[in-house]
Design a protein around this motif. Structure first.
Motif, mmCIF file in Angstrom:
data_model
loop_
_atom_site.group_PDB
_atom_site.id
_atom_site.type_symbol
_atom_site.label_atom_id
_atom_site.label_comp_id
_atom_site.label_asym_id
_atom_site.label_seq_id
_atom_site.Cartn_x
_atom_site.Cartn_y
_atom_site.Cartn_z
ATOM 1 N N UNK A 132 0.805 -1.231 0.000
ATOM 2 C CA UNK A 132 0.000 0.000 0.000
ATOM 3 C C UNK A 132 0.837 1.280 0.000
ATOM 4 N N UNK A 133 2.140 1.158 -0.151
ATOM 5 C CA UNK A 133 3.001 2.333 -0.274
ATOM 6 C C UNK A 133 3.204 2.649 -1.753
ATOM 7 N N UNK A 134 3.045 3.911 -2.114
ATOM 8 C CA UNK A 134 3.242 4.319 -3.507
ATOM 9 C C UNK A 134 4.619 4.976 -3.633
ATOM 10 N N UNK A 135 5.391 4.503 -4.597
ATOM 11 C CA UNK A 135 6.753 5.003 -4.775
ATOM 12 C C UNK A 135 6.959 5.334 -6.259
ATOM 13 N N UNK A 136 7.485 6.507 -6.514
ATOM 14 C CA UNK A 136 7.834 6.898 -7.873
ATOM 15 C C UNK A 136 9.337 6.744 -8.067
ATOM 16 N N UNK A 137 9.715 6.183 -9.203
ATOM 17 C CA UNK A 137 11.121 6.068 -9.575
ATOM 18 C C UNK A 137 11.312 6.894 -10.840
ATOM 19 N N UNK A 138 12.151 7.906 -10.760
ATOM 20 C CA UNK A 138 12.378 8.808 -11.896
ATOM 21 C C UNK A 138 13.646 8.366 -12.609
ATOM 22 N N UNK A 139 13.480 7.810 -13.788
ATOM 23 C CA UNK A 139 14.604 7.315 -14.568
ATOM 24 C C UNK A 139 14.542 5.814 -14.718
ATOM 25 N N UNK A 140 14.428 5.340 -15.968
ATOM 26 C CA UNK A 140 14.322 3.904 -16.221
ATOM 27 C C UNK A 140 15.595 3.363 -16.841
ATOM 28 N N UNK A 141 16.745 3.831 -16.318
ATOM 29 C CA UNK A 141 18.001 3.173 -16.634
ATOM 30 C C UNK A 141 18.127 1.930 -15.782
ATOM 31 N N UNK A 142 19.305 1.368 -15.717
ATOM 32 C CA UNK A 142 19.471 0.118 -14.973
ATOM 33 C C UNK A 142 19.287 0.327 -13.473
ATOM 34 N N UNK A 143 19.681 1.475 -12.949
ATOM 35 C CA UNK A 143 19.470 1.753 -11.525
ATOM 36 C C UNK A 143 17.986 1.880 -11.220
ATOM 37 N N UNK A 194 3.420 -0.008 -4.735
ATOM 38 C CA UNK A 194 2.779 0.410 -5.976
ATOM 39 C C UNK A 194 3.748 1.362 -6.674
ATOM 40 N N UNK A 195 4.389 0.873 -7.688
ATOM 41 C CA UNK A 195 5.507 1.583 -8.309
ATOM 42 C C UNK A 195 5.061 2.326 -9.562
ATOM 43 N N UNK A 196 5.521 3.555 -9.690
ATOM 44 C CA UNK A 196 5.396 4.308 -10.935
ATOM 45 C C UNK A 196 6.807 4.598 -11.432
ATOM 46 N N UNK A 197 7.128 4.041 -12.578
ATOM 47 C CA UNK A 197 8.455 4.211 -13.168
ATOM 48 C C UNK A 197 8.352 5.208 -14.316
ATOM 49 N N UNK A 198 9.008 6.359 -14.157
ATOM 50 C CA UNK A 198 8.939 7.419 -15.158
ATOM 51 C C UNK A 198 10.266 7.521 -15.912
ATOM 52 N N UNK A 199 10.173 7.738 -17.226
ATOM 53 C CA UNK A 199 11.362 7.856 -18.064
ATOM 54 C C UNK A 199 11.138 8.950 -19.098
ATOM 55 N N UNK A 200 12.087 9.872 -19.193
ATOM 56 C CA UNK A 200 11.928 10.985 -20.130
ATOM 57 C C UNK A 200 12.006 10.526 -21.586
ATOM 58 N N UNK A 201 12.793 9.483 -21.852
ATOM 59 C CA UNK A 201 12.913 8.955 -23.212
ATOM 60 C C UNK A 201 11.766 7.993 -23.518
ATOM 61 N N UNK A 202 11.605 7.691 -24.786
ATOM 62 C CA UNK A 202 10.617 6.672 -25.160
ATOM 63 C C UNK A 202 11.195 5.257 -25.020
ATOM 64 N N UNK A 203 12.508 5.170 -24.872
ATOM 65 C CA UNK A 203 13.181 3.877 -24.734
ATOM 66 C C UNK A 203 13.712 3.713 -23.324
#
Length: 456
Positions: A9-20, A34-43
């Motif tokens: 029930x904890x919501x965590x945002x991760x900014x950057x979808x590189x390997x880290x 509940x993870x939200x993974x955000x990435x500025x690139x399309x890849x």
């Protein structure tokens, strides 16, 4: 080991979808967040990602993993990658083309340290003095516990250990450049020893060299995204974070460049971008001491040159070391035969040029032709002089400069519920895939610890 529902029930945002970021997201999802993974690139993949080159799925840079990369391999398996087939496993080796005045050092698949002893005895191109110097380095480093009282440069370390000029030229300096992507005269000896400790100084499998058969996005980041989604999270490519806000309750909101993006509230945020972008986002918050260490690091470039030849062109082995000499326009340090990794890439060679700013500044066509000429001379294969096509990809900010005594920031910041992940954060490793993965895991574990302590 944290319970699998430690972050339920904890919501965590991760900014950057590189390997880290992908490593952090997987670790969080496994703990029930509940993870939200955000990435500025399309890849996905950050500075280690797949790219399309002349219709081929390749990488923005050729990479090697080590058997010592235990956390990277663990997470690959967690998300469903069969590492036995996705990675070409080679024994530890440093082999130069036969026409070069190099060496041939191949560790047999025997228990440690017998594999290194036999490799040393049977190695070619090294004198007795060179071999004794190598043995002395290994035994002294083990006796020291692979630790220095005070960090110094790799060059200083090699001088202290009385390493011969030839051994430095053929083995230690190329290994330093490959591992730290920092010139040995300003590379951290302690970090170099850390890498050697976990590879040469560990069990035999830890020293194995693992070359990806799949492109870098498919070998982990894309599967990590699937893992996050199947665990109730979301992955948002093409979403650029422009600022951070913390409300009076300690919760977090991310300002996004995309106006249509719906604002969400998070219990915690991990900044998993490179240190420049992490510093930019931190600067949108009330100033605290944490910002300073992120602004003093330098960058080092890496260039990968892809050269396509006729499908029948094949090197003696999947990977060879090269004698580089910038003054002679011999840029390449390693060459990989992609056809021995994937049959549909027959005739495709990838040449790596590390820590050479000059290579990033000359004309791309000129660089490729210089490298083709270098390969032709080193391998004695005239057919390498004229590739069918070529593509040079330079990452000018591929890694941070791994200098002695570098003050790398902690994963926890001065702000409650805000964490850093990236290969540049405090840890034993240089800017490698394993360093990035370990940092992501450490950041996720810090969240678990703080939740248990009711800090977030």
């Amino acid at each position: 080991m944290a319970k699998k529902d430690a972050l339920k029930n904890k919501s965590v945002a991760v900014i950057g979808a590189g390997w880290a970021g992908c490593a952090a997201a997987c670790e969080l999802a496994q703990q029930g967040a509940l993870v939200t993974l955000l990435e500025s690139s399309r890849n996905l993949g950050g500075r280690a990602r797949g790219v399309t080159v002349h219709g081929r799925e390749l990488d923005n840079g050729q990479h090697i993993l080590l058997g010592a990369y235990t956390e990277s391999l663990r997470l690959m398996r967690l998300v469903g990658i069969d590492t036995q087939t996705a990675l070409l496993n080679l024994p530890l080796q440093m082999v130069y083309p036969a026409l070069e005045d190099g060496m041939s050092f191949i560790a047999p698949r025997l228990p440690a340290p017998l594999h290194l002893l036999l490799a040393l005895i049977t190695s070619a191109g090294l004198s007795f003095a060179d071999k004794m110097a190598l043995a002395r380095f290994s035994s002294t480093a083990r006796w020291m516990g692979w630790r220095l009282n005070e960090d110094c440069s790799v060059i200083e370390l090699l001088e202290r250990f009385d390493q011969t000029p030839r051994l430095c030229h053929l083995m230690w300096i190329p290994l330093c450049i490959a591992a730290l992507n920092t010139p040995p005269e300003r590379a951290s000896a302690q970090v170099f020893l850390n890498v050697l400790r976990d590879s040469l100084g560990a069990n035999r499998a830890a020293s194995d060299m693992l070359i990806p058969r799949l492109d870098l996005s498919r070998i982990f980041p894309e599967k990590a995204a699937e893992y996050v989604r199947t665990h109730g999270g979301q992955v948002l490519p093409a979403h650029t974070a422009t600022g951070l806000l913390q409300n009076e309750n300690g919760k977090w909101q991310i300002e996004l460049k995309q106006a249509e993006a719906q604002a969400q509230i998070y219990d915690a945020v991990i900044l998993a971008s490179d240190f420049a972008n992490a510093g930019r986002l931190l600067s949108t918050l009330p100033a605290k001491d944490q910002v300073a260490p992120l602004t003093v690091m330098g960058y080092e470039p890496i260039t990968t040159c892809y050269l396509q030849y006729a499908p029948g062109v094949r090197l003696p082995s999947p990977m060879l070391a090269l004698l580089d000499n910038v003054a002679q326009k011999k840029w390449g340090q390693y060459v990989f035969d992609r056809g021995q990794l994937q049959p549909d890439q027959a005739g495709l060679l990838a040449v790596v040029v590390s820590v050479s700013q000059a290579a990033t500044e000359i004309d791309r066509n000129e660089l490729a032709m210089d490298i083709a000429a270098q390969l032709t001379q080193s391998l004695g294969m005239q057919e390498l002089a004229q590739p069918v096509w070529h593509q040079c990809i330079s990452e000018k900010r591929a890694t941070f400069s791994c200098t002695p005594g570098l003050n790398r920031p902690d994963n926890q910041t001065a702000y409650s519920g805000l964490y850093l992940a990236g290969d540049y954060t405090k840890g034993d490793y240089p800017a490698t895939l394993e360093g990035a993965v370990r940092s992501g895991i450490t950041a996720a574990q810090a969240i678990v610890k703080d939740v248990k302590a009711a800090k977030i």
